[in-house]
Scaffold this active site. Structure first.
Site, mmCIF file in Angstrom:
data_model
loop_
_atom_site.group_PDB
_atom_site.id
_atom_site.type_symbol
_atom_site.label_atom_id
_atom_site.label_comp_id
_atom_site.label_asym_id
_atom_site.label_seq_id
_atom_site.Cartn_x
_atom_site.Cartn_y
_atom_site.Cartn_z
ATOM 1 N N THR A 1 16.074 14.878 50.351
ATOM 2 C CA THR A 1 16.399 15.919 49.367
ATOM 3 C C THR A 1 16.848 17.167 50.129
ATOM 4 O O THR A 1 16.449 17.382 51.276
ATOM 5 C CB THR A 1 15.212 16.233 48.426
ATOM 6 N N GLY B 1 11.080 17.767 49.544
ATOM 7 C CA GLY B 1 9.679 17.445 49.869
ATOM 8 C C GLY B 1 8.964 16.629 48.812
ATOM 9 O O GLY B 1 7.724 16.635 48.772
ATOM 10 N N GLY B 2 9.713 15.928 47.938
ATOM 11 C CA GLY B 2 9.068 15.047 46.964
ATOM 12 C C GLY B 2 8.064 15.808 46.119
ATOM 13 O O GLY B 2 8.360 16.879 45.566
ATOM 14 N N THR C 1 19.645 15.264 45.718
ATOM 15 C CA THR C 1 18.955 14.243 46.504
ATOM 16 C C THR C 1 19.564 12.864 46.322
ATOM 17 O O THR C 1 20.258 12.610 45.336
ATOM 18 C CB THR C 1 17.455 14.199 46.082
ATOM 19 N N ARG D 1 21.275 14.965 37.312
ATOM 20 C CA ARG D 1 20.394 13.951 37.895
ATOM 21 C C ARG D 1 20.925 12.559 37.542
ATOM 22 O O ARG D 1 21.619 12.367 36.541
ATOM 23 C CB ARG D 1 19.019 14.139 37.272
ATOM 24 N N ASP E 1 11.607 7.193 40.954
ATOM 25 C CA ASP E 1 10.948 8.354 40.353
ATOM 26 C C ASP E 1 10.500 8.081 38.921
ATOM 27 O O ASP E 1 9.813 8.908 38.310
ATOM 28 C CB ASP E 1 11.855 9.594 40.399
ATOM 29 N N SER F 1 11.648 14.350 37.805
ATOM 30 C CA SER F 1 11.818 14.928 39.143
ATOM 31 C C SER F 1 10.777 16.015 39.384
ATOM 32 O O SER F 1 10.127 16.493 38.447
ATOM 33 C CB SER F 1 13.222 15.535 39.249
ATOM 34 N N ASN G 1 17.052 10.733 46.840
ATOM 35 C CA ASN G 1 15.630 10.373 46.852
ATOM 36 C C ASN G 1 15.173 10.050 48.269
ATOM 37 O O ASN G 1 15.489 10.783 49.193
ATOM 38 C CB ASN G 1 15.295 9.252 45.864
HETATM 39 N N1 GLY Z 1 13.365 12.437 44.214
HETATM 40 C C1 GLY Z 1 12.455 13.489 44.292
HETATM 41 C C2 GLY Z 1 12.420 14.313 43.076
HETATM 42 O O1 GLY Z 1 13.371 14.334 42.321
HETATM 43 O O2 GLY Z 1 11.453 14.959 42.816
#
Ligand code: GLY
Length: 594
Positions: free
Chosen positions: A405, A497-498, A423, A102, A447, A476, A425
């Site tokens: 994502t 899907g966030g 992602t 990440r 985030d 995340s 984001n």
């Molecule tokens: N950017 C969305 C997540 O990492 O949950």
């Protein structure tokens, strides 16, 4: 016709058929793809093809995952890429491992960097432009996974993405739809405008997207992945940042390290469910919700029945309340993973749930530290330092999110497995392309909890544990998951899907393991989502019959239709050893076996 409209129509037909025919109940859903020898599912047919080609050449699941991930980075720039980061869960042989690649906060990032002199959040500062970007991890992560487990040469697995970038591909309606929604942002950055628009207008379906700079960057990466973090690519990022008040420097890039972390694992029925640990909240809350369901036989309650849905919603509500308080980067905080994933804790929180009545979220709080301490199974106690529940300082209204994502799932002939979510984001990330590199930078800094109680783009609130600090990883929701049964691979799932990622993976898992659906039906089926705040239940508009929704409303749930959901994908293994895979019809992905 757009895929979304197609979906609504096919969804309506599916609902109708469900109402008319009860045997077999899931017959209206698309059939999964079957194969004995290996399978790739991803969000784009060209990326799936890249992975399949690598498997055909004798590559293993990791080799194919590198090829597929890099191909997605080329053909789905709005969702994920080498300017972003993610998480990989893999089963190579017996062991399940996870890799965190990440983005990290730049070394000069600071807690209040998105606030103005009055302490107010500067609109969009964490979402658009250079300051929104975290230090990218995709290339370092893929290189680390490949170094550990890959079979084919690194340059071989990078090659398909180079070809796609150099020769281009025809963009789809989905691409155009995403680009249109970010037209102003893309047009405002000269390199992004040059690559992703025609004179500021989004490419139209069928237009060819050629990315020569990105091809050159990938060629340099194919020679040596460290070229991304040192040398001319890193210098270009550093220069662009300096010119636009961004924070990422050569020192940030040089010091970037992916991290192998212990996945979080737990039992659900006879299955072992492993998923991503912090700094993703995905695995912890997937297990927490499964533990809250506990021994309740959902199948007896009935698929999509009001009783089953009510229990899921109330369990989600509790989990997302805990998320807001306790989740963050484990390298900077003590995260009570052991307590939150303890089945006894799930059972305890379950007792709060009124099976006839929705509880307003204002009455549901994150657990008190003393309570969590009782359920901590780890040698070190849960931190005593509880913080106050966040006060929401502005309406938590997530934007309508869609396909940002990207997830891919791969199983090879030897039943090695990769479940990888990555992602940039929010769609097209920060909207910044580093000149001369083709690298589209992420906006992952959003985030973080940019101020206590201020929701991110997905409406999620966070607290102290997810505050910004130099080198820290933003929290995340990505939930790459692998399920085994007696050590044998059973199911791998993931989704974009966030904030809805966790609940999407949860429902697909339940559809397969509890309701015995095939993965095609499990992925396609209608979904619900509750994230504590805002206090409402999102539903797939076509996925539930009106009587069920009316009953949920009667119990006090605020129901709101949501048309965009993450395009999940999954691969399962049947008792006879066959693989069945499915890519979500909500997107344009494919599942292909060999
Ligand atoms: N950017 C969305 C997540 O990492 O949950």
């Amino acid at each position: 016709m757009s895929d979304f409209r197609c979906l609504s129509r096919s969804g309506a037909i599916a609902s109708l058929l469900l109402l008319l025919s009860s045997t077999p109940i899931f017959a209206a859903f698309p059939r999964p793809t079957n194969s004995q020898n290996g399978m790739v599912t991803s969000a784009h047919p060209l990326a799936t093809e890249a992975g399949v080609e690598i498997l055909k050449r004798g590559g293993n699941a990791i080799d194919a995952a590198v090829a597929t991930t890099l191909a997605i980075s080329v053909v789905e720039p709005f969702s994920a890429g080498i300017g972003g980061g993610g998480f990989l869960l893999t089963k190579m042989g017996k062991d399940i491992k996870s890799l965190d690649f990440r983005e990290r906060a730049p070394l000069t990032a600071s807690r209040n960097m998105y606030l103005d002199a009055q302490g107010k959040v500067r609109p969009n500062a964490s979402l658009e432009g250079h300051l929104a970007a975290g230090v990218p991890g995709t290339i370092a992560g893929l290189a680390a996974a490949h170094k550990q487990y890959g079979k084919l040469p690194w340059r071989t697995v990078v090659a398909p993405a180079i070809k796609l970038a150099r020769e281009g591909f025809n963009v789809s309606e989905i691409y155009t739809e995403q680009a249109k929604s970010k037209q102003k942002l893309l047009a405002s950055n000269p390199a992004a405008r040059e690559i992703f628009t025609r004179n500021g207008q989004p490419l139209q379906p069928g237009d060819r997207l050629i990315q020569r700079d990105l091809a050159r960057t990938l060629i340099a990466v194919a020679r040596n992945p460290q070229n991304f973090y040192t040398g001319s690519i890193a210098s270009a990022i550093d220069r662009d940042m300096r010119q636009h008040k961004g924070l990422i420097t050569l020192a940030d890039l040089k010091s970037y390290q992916p991290k192998w972390r212990e996945p979080v694992c737990g039992k659900f029925r006879q299955y072992n469910v492993c998923s991503m640990a912090p700094p993703s909240s995905g695995g912890v809350h997937l297990l927490q919700i499964l533990n809250t369901i506990g021994s309740t036989d959902l199948a007896t309650l009935g698929w999509h029945s009001p009783d089953a849905l009510h229990l899921l919603i109330e369990s989600m509500r509790i989990a997302y309340a805990d998320r807001s308080e306790y989740l963050g980067d484990p390298d900077f905080n003590r995260i009570p993973v052991s307590a939150l994933t303890n089945p006894a804790y799930g059972n305890k929180r379950r007792q709060e749930i009124n099976l006839d009545r929705a509880r307003p979220s204002t009455t549901v709080q994150p657990a008190k530290p003393e309570l969590l301490k009782q359920f901590d199974r780890s040698p070190v106690g849960v931190s005593e330092r509880g913080t106050q529940p966040p006060t929401v300082t502005q309406p938590a209204t997530p934007r309508a999110e869609s396909l940002e994502t990207s997830h891919l799932t791969i199983v090879d002939r030897d039943r090695n497995v990769v479940s990888l979510t990555f992602t940039v984001n929010y769609r097209f990330g920060a909207g910044v392309v580093v000149p001369g590199t083709g690298i589209l930078l992420n906006d992952e800094m959003d985030d973080f909890a940019i101020a206590p109680g201020v929701p991110n783009v997905f409406g999620l609130v966070g607290g102290e544990k997810n505050s910004i600090a130099p080198g820290k990883t933003p929290l995340s929701s990505m939930t790459p998951t692998i399920v085994t049964e007696n050590g044998r691979f059973r199911l791998a799932i993931g989704a974009p899907g966030g904030s809805t990622i966790i609940t999407t993976v949860l429902q697909i898992l339940l559809n397969v393991l509890e309701y015995k659906m095939d993965v095609g039906a499990a992925v396609a089926a209608g979904r619900i989502h509750h994230q504590w705040l805002p206090d409402r239940v999102n539903v797939d508009p076509w996925g539930f019959d009106p009587a069920t929704l009316a009953e949920l409303r009667r119990r006090g749930h605020q129901i709101e239709a949501r048309s965009y959901w993450g395009n999940a994908n999954a691969i399962g293994q049947l008792p006879d050893g066959r693989l069945e895979g499915a890519a979500d019809q909500r997107g344009e992905g494919t599942a292909r076996g060999l």
